[in-house]
Write a protein that holds these residues in place. Structure first.
Motif, PDB file in Angstrom:
ATOM      1  N   GLU A 127       8.063   5.415  -6.852  1.00  0.00           N
ATOM      2  CA  GLU A 127       8.277   4.791  -8.157  1.00  0.00           C
ATOM      3  C   GLU A 127       8.303   3.271  -7.993  1.00  0.00           C
ATOM      4  OE1 GLU A 127      11.062   7.279 -10.937  1.00  0.00           O
ATOM      5  OE2 GLU A 127      11.911   7.290  -8.933  1.00  0.00           O
ATOM      6  N   CYS A 128       7.522   2.576  -8.806  1.00  0.00           N
ATOM      7  CA  CYS A 128       7.421   1.128  -8.649  1.00  0.00           C
ATOM      8  C   CYS A 128       8.740   0.414  -8.917  1.00  0.00           C
ATOM      9  CB  CYS A 128       6.320   0.580  -9.562  1.00  0.00           C
ATOM     10  SG  CYS A 128       4.657   0.909  -8.913  1.00  0.00           S
ATOM     11  N   ARG A 129       9.558   0.956  -9.792  1.00  0.00           N
ATOM     12  CA  ARG A 129      10.856   0.312 -10.042  1.00  0.00           C
ATOM     13  C   ARG A 129      11.720   0.345  -8.782  1.00  0.00           C
ATOM     14  NH1 ARG A 129      13.307   3.961 -14.782  1.00  0.00           N
ATOM     15  NH2 ARG A 129      11.171   3.660 -15.531  1.00  0.00           N
ATOM     16  N   ARG A 130      11.505   1.340  -7.930  1.00  0.00           N
ATOM     17  CA  ARG A 130      12.210   1.378  -6.648  1.00  0.00           C
ATOM     18  C   ARG A 130      11.516   0.508  -5.599  1.00  0.00           C
ATOM     19  NH1 ARG A 130      13.619   6.760  -3.890  1.00  0.00           N
ATOM     20  NH2 ARG A 130      14.640   5.237  -2.522  1.00  0.00           N
ATOM     21  N   LEU A 131      10.184   0.442  -5.664  1.00  0.00           N
ATOM     22  CA  LEU A 131       9.466  -0.436  -4.743  1.00  0.00           C
ATOM     23  C   LEU A 131       9.936  -1.876  -4.885  1.00  0.00           C
ATOM     24  CD1 LEU A 131       5.761   0.827  -5.041  1.00  0.00           C
ATOM     25  CD2 LEU A 131       7.263   1.044  -3.062  1.00  0.00           C
ATOM     26  N   ASN A 132      10.304  -2.260  -6.104  1.00  0.00           N
ATOM     27  CA  ASN A 132      10.773  -3.626  -6.352  1.00  0.00           C
ATOM     28  C   ASN A 132      12.023  -3.973  -5.547  1.00  0.00           C
ATOM     29  OD1 ASN A 132       8.722  -4.029  -8.233  1.00  0.00           O
ATOM     30  ND2 ASN A 132       9.998  -3.399  -9.963  1.00  0.00           N
ATOM     31  N   GLN A 133      12.751  -2.954  -5.112  1.00  0.00           N
ATOM     32  CA  GLN A 133      13.993  -3.180  -4.369  1.00  0.00           C
ATOM     33  C   GLN A 133      13.749  -3.482  -2.892  1.00  0.00           C
ATOM     34  OE1 GLN A 133      16.495   0.267  -5.011  1.00  0.00           O
ATOM     35  NE2 GLN A 133      16.061   0.301  -7.207  1.00  0.00           N
ATOM     36  N   TYR A 134      12.475  -3.343  -2.465  1.00  0.00           N
ATOM     37  CA  TYR A 134      12.155  -3.519  -1.047  1.00  0.00           C
ATOM     38  C   TYR A 134      11.034  -4.547  -0.856  1.00  0.00           C
ATOM     39  CZ  TYR A 134      14.653   0.946  -0.796  1.00  0.00           C
ATOM     40  OH  TYR A 134      15.586   1.937  -0.905  1.00  0.00           O
ATOM     41  N   PRO A 135      11.230  -5.792  -1.292  1.00  0.00           N
ATOM     42  CA  PRO A 135      10.151  -6.788  -1.215  1.00  0.00           C
ATOM     43  C   PRO A 135       9.717  -7.134   0.198  1.00  0.00           C
ATOM     44  CG  PRO A 135      12.227  -7.849  -1.767  1.00  0.00           C
ATOM     45  CD  PRO A 135      12.463  -6.370  -1.864  1.00  0.00           C
ATOM     46  N   ASN A 136      10.568  -6.883   1.198  1.00  0.00           N
ATOM     47  CA  ASN A 136      10.263  -7.288   2.570  1.00  0.00           C
ATOM     48  C   ASN A 136       9.707  -6.160   3.433  1.00  0.00           C
ATOM     49  OD1 ASN A 136      11.092 -10.024   2.229  1.00  0.00           O
ATOM     50  ND2 ASN A 136      13.224  -9.326   2.310  1.00  0.00           N
ATOM     51  N   ILE A 137       9.535  -4.975   2.855  1.00  0.00           N
ATOM     52  CA  ILE A 137       8.869  -3.899   3.585  1.00  0.00           C
ATOM     53  C   ILE A 137       7.387  -4.237   3.699  1.00  0.00           C
ATOM     54  CG2 ILE A 137       8.026  -1.531   3.303  1.00  0.00           C
ATOM     55  CD1 ILE A 137      10.785  -0.699   2.462  1.00  0.00           C
ATOM     56  N   SER A 138       6.835  -4.103   4.899  1.00  0.00           N
ATOM     57  CA  SER A 138       5.468  -4.597   5.107  1.00  0.00           C
ATOM     58  C   SER A 138       4.449  -3.537   5.473  1.00  0.00           C
ATOM     59  CB  SER A 138       5.481  -5.674   6.210  1.00  0.00           C
ATOM     60  OG  SER A 138       5.950  -5.123   7.437  1.00  0.00           O
ATOM     61  N   ASN A 139       4.871  -2.283   5.704  1.00  0.00           N
ATOM     62  CA  ASN A 139       3.898  -1.253   6.074  1.00  0.00           C
ATOM     63  C   ASN A 139       4.366   0.126   5.617  1.00  0.00           C
ATOM     64  OD1 ASN A 139       5.521   0.048   8.300  1.00  0.00           O
ATOM     65  ND2 ASN A 139       5.311  -2.018   9.176  1.00  0.00           N
ATOM     66  N   ILE A 140       3.480   1.090   5.744  1.00  0.00           N
ATOM     67  CA  ILE A 140       3.746   2.441   5.244  1.00  0.00           C
ATOM     68  C   ILE A 140       4.927   3.098   5.961  1.00  0.00           C
ATOM     69  CG2 ILE A 140       2.833   4.795   5.256  1.00  0.00           C
ATOM     70  CD1 ILE A 140       0.221   3.793   4.320  1.00  0.00           C
ATOM     71  N   ASN A 141       5.009   2.933   7.262  1.00  0.00           N
ATOM     72  CA  ASN A 141       6.095   3.585   8.010  1.00  0.00           C
ATOM     73  C   ASN A 141       7.459   3.119   7.513  1.00  0.00           C
ATOM     74  OD1 ASN A 141       4.391   5.114   9.628  1.00  0.00           O
ATOM     75  ND2 ASN A 141       4.156   3.467  11.121  1.00  0.00           N
ATOM     76  N   GLU A 142       7.608   1.818   7.295  1.00  0.00           N
ATOM     77  CA  GLU A 142       8.864   1.291   6.768  1.00  0.00           C
ATOM     78  C   GLU A 142       9.125   1.849   5.365  1.00  0.00           C
ATOM     79  OE1 GLU A 142       8.868  -2.953   6.873  1.00  0.00           O
ATOM     80  OE2 GLU A 142       8.513  -3.060   9.024  1.00  0.00           O
ATOM     81  N   LEU A 143       8.057   1.973   4.592  1.00  0.00           N
ATOM     82  CA  LEU A 143       8.168   2.473   3.220  1.00  0.00           C
ATOM     83  C   LEU A 143       8.677   3.909   3.205  1.00  0.00           C
ATOM     84  CD1 LEU A 143       7.520   1.263   0.425  1.00  0.00           C
ATOM     85  CD2 LEU A 143       5.261   2.306   0.581  1.00  0.00           C
ATOM     86  N   LEU A 144       8.117   4.746   4.069  1.00  0.00           N
ATOM     87  CA  LEU A 144       8.531   6.150   4.130  1.00  0.00           C
ATOM     88  C   LEU A 144       9.957   6.285   4.637  1.00  0.00           C
ATOM     89  CD1 LEU A 144       5.293   7.913   5.449  1.00  0.00           C
ATOM     90  CD2 LEU A 144       6.138   7.756   3.104  1.00  0.00           C
TER      91      LEU A 144
END
Length: 272
Positions: A127-144
């Motif tokens: 969800e993009c509203r949650r993605l907004n909470q992680y501006p410094n994540i830089s790759n898929i592994n960190e995202l997952l």
């Protein structure tokens, strides 16, 4: 042997992920029908393929809504199975409240039940509203690790077939940077760009999706559809079950005689 064991462990994570979706998204507290129904006769939304792009540079919700009502009066629906049994990337647009998130959650459940994307081992919902909470994540592994830490610690996505669902693109705080790579951007933009290299489904309001669709010819091989709202069967079903008897015929007559009223009724919020 160790490699094979690791692969089998990852597949058990896939089963856990499916069980999580089935439990968490099994039903939602909205007007839409319960998501446990997966057969075609329980499909209540119309979808329409979109060939053209309309960019409204000075975004105005009333303009987008008026365009929707105009398109609602004449379109040829495509079936859910035509779109989602194919393992292709999909771009989904629709006005606010039309049922985009409901559609995406149905996809999660249908994948979990083995009805669509049968060759995809992992489906991840972002969800993009949650993605907004992680501006410094830089790759898929960190995202997952951030979104699915209970399932995906030390997970190597490159070893598996995966599909990403991105919900609410219009709500992504860094959308302008995503659309304009020359701008200075936060690391999360890189992560999201990396996600779109995999098979993916991206959904959002019409104007944001039109901008996204227009930035690259790479979107030419993607299916582009618009959610057109509740179909006639669901509207009639709602009237029969939620309207007092003395008002039913009045409402049915109004919908029959007024194309605008019928178009508005296709939006769950207005129908209720």
């Amino acid at each position: 042997m160790a490699s094979n064991l690791s692969y089998q462990n990852d597949l058990s994570r896939s089963a856990e992920l499916k069980n999580f979706y089935l439990e968490y998204y099994g039903k939602i507290g909205e007007l839409q029908p319960l998501l446990k129904a997966s057969t075609s006769e329980h499909w209540y939304f119309d979808l329409n393929t979109r060939a053209s792009i309309f960019i409204n540079e000075t975004f105005d919700f009333s303009v987008e809504q008026n365009n929707f009502f105009f398109n609602q009066m004449s379109y040829t629906p495509v079936t859910y199975s035509e779109i989602f049994t194919k393992e292709k990337s999909v771009i989904i647009s629709g006005i606010a409240g039309i049922g985009k998130t409901w559609l995406l959650r149905k996809c999660l459940l249908d994948w979990s039940n083995g009805l669509i994307w049968k060759n995809v081992e992992f489906v991840f919902y972002l969800e993009c509203r949650r993605l907004n909470q992680y501006p410094n994540i830089s790759n898929i592994n960190e995202l997952l690790n951030a979104f699915y830490k209970d399932f995906m610690n030390n997970f190597k996505i490159s070893n598996h077939t995966a599909l990403f669902i991105i919900d609410g693109l219009d709500e992504f705080r860094y959308l302008n940077q995503l659309l304009n790579p020359s701008l200075t951007f936060y690391p999360i933009v890189n992560a999201l760009a990396e996600v779109t290299k995999y098979k993916h489904v991206v959904a959002g309001k019409v104007n944001a999706i039109d901008h996204y669709q227009s930035i690259s010819t790479k979107h030419n091989n993607k299916l582009c559809i618009q959610v057109m709202g509740l179909n006639e069967n669901k509207i009639n079903n709602y009237i029969e079950n939620h309207v007092v008897e003395v008002k039913k015929e009045v409402i049915k007559t109004t919908l029959k005689e007024s194309p605008i009223a019928k178009a508005m009724a296709s939006i769950p919020f207005y129908l209720s």
